[in-house]
Write an enzyme that holds these catalytic residues in place. Structure first.
Site, PDB file in Angstrom:
ATOM      1  CE1 TYR A 144      -0.044   8.239   4.313  1.00 14.81           C
ATOM      2  CE2 TYR A 144       0.171   5.873   4.073  1.00 14.81           C
ATOM      3  CZ  TYR A 144      -0.094   7.270   3.434  1.00 14.81           C
ATOM      4  OH  TYR A 144      -1.252   7.353   2.905  1.00 14.81           O
ATOM      5  CG  ASP A 239       1.717   2.632  11.932  1.00 17.74           C
ATOM      6  OD1 ASP A 239       1.390   1.156  10.559  1.00 17.74           O
ATOM      7  OD2 ASP A 239       1.036   3.339  11.300  1.00 17.74           O
ATOM      8  CE  LYS A 267       1.243  -1.202   2.888  1.00 20.05           C
ATOM      9  NZ  LYS A 267       0.955   0.094   3.739  1.00 20.05           N
TER      10      LYS A 267
HETATM   11  C1  LIG Z   1       0.313   0.850   4.755  1.00 20.90           C
HETATM   12  C2  LIG Z   1       0.467   1.550   5.511  1.00 20.90           C
HETATM   13  C3  LIG Z   1      -0.369   2.431   6.214  1.00 20.90           C
HETATM   14  C4  LIG Z   1      -1.471   3.084   5.706  1.00 20.90           C
HETATM   15  O1  LIG Z   1      -2.522   1.639   5.003  1.00 20.90           O
HETATM   16  P1  LIG Z   1      -3.774   1.350   4.183  1.00 20.90           P
HETATM   17  O2  LIG Z   1      -4.225   0.216   4.280  1.00 20.90           O
HETATM   18  O3  LIG Z   1      -3.057   2.109   2.426  1.00 20.90           O
HETATM   19  O4  LIG Z   1      -4.943   2.616   4.671  1.00 20.90           O
HETATM   20  C5  LIG Z   1      -0.428   2.505   7.216  1.00 20.90           C
HETATM   21  N1  LIG Z   1       0.780   2.993   8.182  1.00 20.90           N
HETATM   22  C6  LIG Z   1       1.871   1.801   7.376  1.00 20.90           C
HETATM   23  C7  LIG Z   1       3.436   1.849   8.283  1.00 20.90           C
HETATM   24  C8  LIG Z   1       1.759   1.109   6.188  1.00 20.90           C
HETATM   25  O5  LIG Z   1       3.385   1.080   6.215  1.00 20.90           O
END
Ligand SMILES: *Cc1c(COP(=O)(O)O)cnc(C)c1O
Length: 429
Positions: A144, A239, A267
């Site tokens: 994701y 990511d 995060k």
């Molecule tokens: C949570 C998450 C996102 C998206 O971040 P948001 O602050 O919710 O937009 C993107 N990449 C990874 C790996 C994530 O865990």
């Protein structure tokens, strides 16, 4: 334990907010439970509107590696708020934040702040396409990267929880340049690169996949991705929205010793406030406007409240002390969960790295989306509800990680394990 007030608020919220929640994963649909409404949180504990207290393993979905309401972060926020919450004009704290990120994350020489992980990934993709002059991107099934259009293909997290393959509202034309391949399968990547490598702007990957539960990269996998990208002139994007500052002060790239070209952060970097960031080599980052020609902007990006919370968080983490501690704590917790499952005859596969973990209700091994999807989600739902009744809050989905924070004490972990022993007996029937 009753949930009268939470239930009442949820019912009312459903009339004003789609599904009663501001992000789908918060819904309890997948576990057959209406969401809690939280009133108060401190350390590793959350208290709902009805006054029930839970040991929390969601931690706001990852940011709260130091626990809820960390006194230093709360103090930093109060101080910052008194000086004004936003100016839209540069501040000293933005510079300090950028320097801190560059100091901590091995591959980052320059960094741009945004407001979410979604923005970080979306902007990194745009930069990679602009920089390479290529259109295609490769991502991996079950990874994701937020909800930007071009990345919503076979994503994990909420889409996986609710069985949504893609989504209406994203035209095929927009995702025609997105190629999604199985995780942990370097041969699949090589095959695509051999035929279309010259068109691939970037490979974007969660270095530890943590949105289909937790799936670790097999030995050599990330190295292979690095080598393939270098060979074909594509950018490697890590990511690290979850793994950044969690697996080590410098994230997964430090933990595994691999240098991506671009890194997405989110995060933890915001200390609980809405922050994301992307960064990498100077030569690439200088292409971002206004020093370069690739546009990306944000009214509240780098705002002083969020930067103060984030910088305080990173200051604490860069001392590095907590990492060995939370790793040991999670190892203790995972051993306890495994034992509880085994003695109840429940098949459980626990994947873990550092303070990040997931217990899949399947025999395993779980190495990709396909094997994760074999989990018995009904068994997880029952486990979730039984744990909740016993004062332990795990994510309301089989396909989300649990997070151990510095605020979890061994006493809390042992209470959790005790609850798991009882819950697993119910699951095992
Ligand atoms: C949570 C998450 C996102 C998206 O971040 P948001 O602050 O919710 O937009 C993107 N990449 C990874 C790996 C994530 O865990």
């Amino acid at each position: 334990m009753n949930w009268n007030l939470s239930n009442k608020l949820y019912k009312e919220a459903c009339a004003f907010i789609p599904g009663g929640v501001n992000s789908p994963v918060r819904s309890g649909k997948a576990v057959g439970f209406d969401p809690l409404f939280i009133k108060y949180a401190e350390g590793c504990r959350i208290t709902d509107e009805d006054g029930n207290v839970y040991i929390d393993y969601v931690g706001s979905w990852g940011p709260l590696i130091l626990g809820h309401s960390h006194p230093q972060i709360v103090a930093a926020l109060k101080q910052a708020a008194q000086r004004g919450v936003s100016y839209g004009i540069p501040t000293r704290v933005e510079l300090e934040m950028a320097k801190k990120v560059v100091e901590m994350v091995p591959s980052i020489e320059m960094v741009r702040m945004v407001n979410s992980g979604t923005e970080a990934a979306m902007s990194a993709i745009r930069l990679a396409r602009g920089y390479t002059g290529r259109k295609k991107i490769i991502k991996f099934n079950g990874c994701y990267h937020g909800h930007a259009d071009s990345l919503l293909v076979k994503s994990g997290s909420g889409l996986m929880t609710f069985g949504i393959p893609g989504t209406p509202g994203v035209p095929d034309e927009i995702v025609q340049h997105t190629i999604s391949l199985p995780y942990n399968d370097p041969e699949a990547v090589l095959k695509v690169m051999k035929s279309a490598g010259e068109e691939v702007a970037a490979i974007i990957v969660e270095p530890v996949a943590a949105n289909m539960g937790v799936v670790l990269p097999e030995a050599g996998y990330l190295e292979k991705l690095r080598r393939i990208c270098t060979e074909y002139g594509s950018l490697l994007i890590f990511d690290e929205v979850i793994t950044g500052f969690r697996l080590a002060p410098g994230g997964a790239q430090q933990h595994f010793g691999i240098m991506p070209d671009l890194t997405c952060l989110g995060k933890i970097i915001g200390g609980g406030l809405p922050v994301g960031a992307y960064g990498g080599a100077r030569q690439i980052m200088e292409r971002v406007a206004p020093s370069g020609d690739i546009y990306q902007a944000g009214t509240l990006s780098g705002n002083p409240l969020a930067m103060s919370a984030g910088l305080t968080m990173l200051d604490v983490l860069s001392r590095g002390e907590i990492y060995a501690q939370i790793d040991k704590k999670n190892s203790h917790l995972c051993a306890g969960l495994e034992e509880a499952a085994t003695s109840a005859g429940v098949p459980l596969t626990v994947n873990r790295v550092g303070s990040l973990g997931c217990g899949f209700f399947t025999k395993g091994p779980v190495v990709d989306l396909e094997s994760a999807a074999r989990s018995d989600t009904q068994a997880y739902a029952l486990f979730f509800r039984e744990m909740l009744k016993r004062g332990v809050y795990f994510a309301p989905s089989q396909f989300e990680a649990f997070f151990v924070s510095a605020a979890h004490e061994y006493e809390d972990l042992d209470r959790t394990i005790q609850a798991a022993q009882e819950a697993m007996k119910v699951v095992g029937g």
